[in-house]
Write a protein that holds these residues in place. Sequence first.
Motif, short mmCIF file in Angstrom:
data_model
loop_
_atom_site.label_atom_id
_atom_site.label_comp_id
_atom_site.label_asym_id
_atom_site.label_seq_id
_atom_site.Cartn_x
_atom_site.Cartn_y
_atom_site.Cartn_z
N PRO A 1 0.83 -1.21 0.00
CA PRO A 1 0.00 0.00 0.00
C PRO A 1 0.86 1.26 0.00
CG PRO A 1 0.05 -0.96 2.19
CD PRO A 1 0.73 -1.94 1.28
N ASN A 2 0.26 2.37 -0.47
CA ASN A 2 1.02 3.62 -0.51
C ASN A 2 1.05 4.32 0.84
OD1 ASN A 2 -1.60 4.58 -0.38
ND2 ASN A 2 -1.59 5.49 -2.43
N PHE A 3 0.43 3.70 1.86
CA PHE A 3 0.48 4.26 3.21
C PHE A 3 0.44 3.13 4.22
CE2 PHE A 3 -1.81 5.73 7.04
CZ PHE A 3 -0.90 6.68 7.48
N GLU A 4 1.36 3.16 5.16
CA GLU A 4 1.44 2.22 6.27
C GLU A 4 1.48 0.77 5.77
OE1 GLU A 4 2.35 3.01 9.03
OE2 GLU A 4 1.69 5.03 9.51
N LYS A 5 0.94 -0.12 6.60
CA LYS A 5 1.07 -1.54 6.27
C LYS A 5 -0.26 -2.11 5.79
CE LYS A 5 0.62 -2.66 11.23
NZ LYS A 5 0.49 -1.27 11.67
N THR A 6 -0.20 -3.28 5.22
CA THR A 6 -1.35 -3.92 4.60
C THR A 6 -2.55 -4.00 5.53
OG1 THR A 6 0.08 -5.24 3.16
CG2 THR A 6 -2.16 -6.05 3.51
N ALA A 7 -2.32 -4.35 6.77
CA ALA A 7 -3.42 -4.58 7.71
C ALA A 7 -4.21 -3.32 8.04
CB ALA A 7 -2.88 -5.20 9.00
N ASP A 8 -3.67 -2.14 7.72
CA ASP A 8 -4.38 -0.89 8.04
C ASP A 8 -5.54 -0.62 7.09
OD1 ASP A 8 -2.77 -0.25 10.22
OD2 ASP A 8 -1.23 0.62 8.92
N GLY A 9 -5.59 -1.32 5.97
CA GLY A 9 -6.75 -1.24 5.09
C GLY A 9 -6.74 -0.11 4.09
N PHE A 10 -5.64 0.65 3.98
CA PHE A 10 -5.58 1.75 3.01
C PHE A 10 -5.17 1.24 1.63
CE2 PHE A 10 -5.24 4.06 7.01
CZ PHE A 10 -6.06 5.16 6.77
N ASP A 11 -5.44 2.09 0.62
CA ASP A 11 -5.01 1.84 -0.76
C ASP A 11 -5.59 0.54 -1.32
OD1 ASP A 11 -3.74 2.19 -3.17
OD2 ASP A 11 -1.75 1.59 -2.46
N LEU A 12 -6.93 0.47 -1.30
CA LEU A 12 -7.60 -0.75 -1.77
C LEU A 12 -8.62 -0.49 -2.88
CD1 LEU A 12 -8.00 -2.62 1.63
CD2 LEU A 12 -6.72 -3.44 -0.37
N LEU A 13 -8.66 0.72 -3.40
CA LEU A 13 -9.59 1.03 -4.49
C LEU A 13 -8.93 0.73 -5.83
CD1 LEU A 13 -11.04 4.42 -3.21
CD2 LEU A 13 -11.95 2.12 -2.87
N LEU A 14 -9.71 0.21 -6.76
CA LEU A 14 -9.15 -0.11 -8.07
C LEU A 14 -10.24 -0.12 -9.13
CD1 LEU A 14 -8.34 -3.92 -8.39
CD2 LEU A 14 -9.73 -3.00 -6.57
N GLY A 15 -9.81 -0.14 -10.39
CA GLY A 15 -10.76 -0.19 -11.50
C GLY A 15 -11.48 1.13 -11.66
N PHE A 16 -12.80 1.07 -11.94
CA PHE A 16 -13.52 2.32 -12.18
C PHE A 16 -13.87 3.07 -10.90
CE2 PHE A 16 -16.85 -1.04 -13.26
CZ PHE A 16 -17.41 -1.10 -11.99
N THR A 17 -13.53 2.51 -9.73
CA THR A 17 -13.69 3.30 -8.50
C THR A 17 -12.68 4.44 -8.44
OG1 THR A 17 -12.20 1.96 -7.14
CG2 THR A 17 -14.49 1.25 -7.26
N THR A 18 -11.68 4.42 -9.32
CA THR A 18 -10.63 5.45 -9.29
C THR A 18 -10.87 6.56 -10.31
OG1 THR A 18 -9.14 4.42 -10.91
CG2 THR A 18 -9.01 3.64 -8.63
N THR A 19 -12.04 6.59 -10.95
CA THR A 19 -12.32 7.68 -11.90
C THR A 19 -12.23 9.03 -11.20
OG1 THR A 19 -14.70 7.64 -11.47
CG2 THR A 19 -13.89 6.25 -13.27
N LYS A 20 -11.96 10.05 -11.99
CA LYS A 20 -11.96 11.42 -11.46
C LYS A 20 -13.38 11.97 -11.37
CE LYS A 20 -9.39 12.66 -14.89
NZ LYS A 20 -8.65 13.53 -15.84
N ASN A 21 -14.23 11.59 -12.32
CA ASN A 21 -15.52 12.26 -12.48
C ASN A 21 -16.69 11.54 -11.83
OD1 ASN A 21 -14.28 14.27 -14.06
ND2 ASN A 21 -14.40 12.96 -15.88
N GLY A 22 -16.52 10.25 -11.53
CA GLY A 22 -17.60 9.50 -10.92
C GLY A 22 -17.63 9.67 -9.41
N LEU A 23 -18.67 9.12 -8.79
CA LEU A 23 -18.79 9.12 -7.33
C LEU A 23 -18.55 7.71 -6.82
CD1 LEU A 23 -21.92 11.30 -6.40
CD2 LEU A 23 -19.55 11.70 -5.73
#
Length: 731
Positions: free
Chosen positions: A266-288
């Motif tokens: 992950p780009n922050f802390e360790k795996t178990a902290d749960g950060f940096d888990l979004l992928l695919g179209f959840t990463t669009t700029k314009n969507g919610l």
Amino acid sequence: MCYGLPTKTIRVLLLILVSFLGIISSFGQSPKAKDQIRATYKQQNMASIIAEWEAEHQSKKTMIGQLIASKAYRPTEKANDGSQIELRDIGTDGTPLFYTTLNDPASQTSRAHTLYNEGLLNLGLNGGGMEVGVWDSGVALTSHQEFDARANNADGSNEISLHATLVTGNLISSGVEPNAKGVAYGARAITHDWNRDKIEVAEAAVNGLLLSNHSYGILSKSVPDWYFGAYIKVAQDWDKIMYNAPYYLMVTAAGNAQNSNDNASPNFEKTADGFDLLLGFTTTKNGLTIAGANTEIGSKGELVKATVAGYSSFGPMDDGRVKPDLAGDGSNILSTSSSTNSSYQVSSGTSMAAPGVTGSLLLLQQYHEELFGTYMKAATLKGLALHTADDVDAKGPDYKMGWGVINAKTAAEVLQHKEYTTLMNEETLADGESFSITVSANGNEPLMASISWTDPESEYVNKGDLNSTIAALTNDLDIRITKSNETHLPWKLNPAKANDAATQGDNKVDPYERVEIANASGTYTITITHKGNLKNGFQDFSLIVSGAQISKCSIEQPSDFALASSTDEGATLSWGEAEETLFEVQYKSIDQDSWMTGLVWENQIGLGNLEQGKVYEARVRSICAENAVSEFSETITFEFQGEETQVMEQGILSYPQELNISVFPNPAVDYLNVEAELSQDAEFSIVTTSGNTIKKGKTQGSINVSSLSTGLYVLVVQDYSGIKSTKFYKN
């Protein structure tokens, strides 16, 4: 006198007032409304995109078929938690991408219920006539008793999906089972499977679709670590749709991978902290992108408490963008099941949080069209939702629930107060130019200004770089609020310190920026600029301002309400002047139950068609916006006698102060007794059902009614402390 309000302000107030009086009929997304949206699009651009994606789809379909034939992968499977998994795409690096529904082993949280009939705002909204797209692992069971023929199987598919039925029910269920009632329970849902999702969405969006819900995503355990938080081609494609169809907004579920340990880097802390888990179209700029929350909502629609759900996936994006954007309740949602036409099931996950938000946004589009005759661009709708979300924990956004928990009630109030204490402008910034306006703080709430824009798809697409910090933002707009030598900056987050509270500074990554000033007073300048060169030479943006004093309109109760003059043709009523204020005058004869209404900008109104000998009452109030109205003035009562008309004596208490009296016997024969604490000056009038006064005098305990004909009458008793009307029957 009329104060010459700006045409835009007059139009807004009149539209709001018409809605306020219940005159508007909602036709939803009519063919004409869709045509108006289509007319603003460059159809050829989208046609070229769709053709390109059709060819790509066929190519990948062949590649997927070869992988399945080699028995390297199974085409579909079900996870232990019931999630549907299917091989649907091939990444730019050759990684097989599996789509999965986002289950985990609505309307209250979003405050959508406050917009219903008899809700706190009592707006009568239910999504009637509106249309929402639902793409999922299959199609919903459209014959379910909750859907009332309002769910359409657009693919003609026989692949009935439990998950799609749950999602669709959360959106549009009519409430046969009250606890399963959908957020937009009068809307229509167009259900599709996910096989050609972006192609079908592009086709629907260019034909006027406003919103679609996507409660699925790429299976997180099936991809290399660099996919997490990365702006990949899937995100680029969906951003391209939204940029070319700027009224269309995609709503996606964030996913339920918080405890998966699927990202080992992950780009922050360790795996178990749960950060940096979004992928695919959840990463669009314009969507919610919607997170899951556990919430408690108070009786007035206020957020009492909220925590992020234990399953909901966290951001940040690799470039530091705020994702997820919003949170909704996705825990233990009762919805429609595909087992039978009358079955239900409880489900949890961001899959259930997303449709709660989508349905609320649909209601806001419905309301905007009712008030102003047009739909909001997607950037405006998105900006409104983010601007009015309930902040959770520290001020500003975070990487767990974005800008907070959606609040449809506050969003609707921003629409109600447009051009009074709020602004909602759709503007265009040309390359090299700036935009600025001056506003005054109203002193009652924080001054808050935000900009939202649908950004062109990024030319940069990550193809394998782990945690790349290259910004996906193409056109970087900036908002600042200044007063004298003081400059207020927007919120920003730091992905290197993802657990820290937001700070204020120069935001270089988000296509949404918000500045807020607590305890604001005086006049401020809001300025929008841009960095570098704007792609395509311009950028449309939406500006939303709240906590301002946009109009001089006063919601003080009108003063000095009086009978100004009378003639044989009618009477003129007057009251104190107030700038930029619309007045609603109500009047009726006292034997009637319903009021007649007149609307004027001046501080007087003429009443015609009054009948000689009839007793009338009238009152007036100020209207600045749908939810910004004064109390009614003191009611004046007069018996119309042409030029001799005079106001009947009354006390200083405001309507609807009523006397506490008892009248008996009823029916009466010779005498009607009046029991009350009255002064010696108390008067009575007896009025026929046709409105004619046939007897009046001092109220002294009993009234002789022996000379009256048999029938129904109205007794009006008036004293310094108030007035009371009551019906009685004479035998």
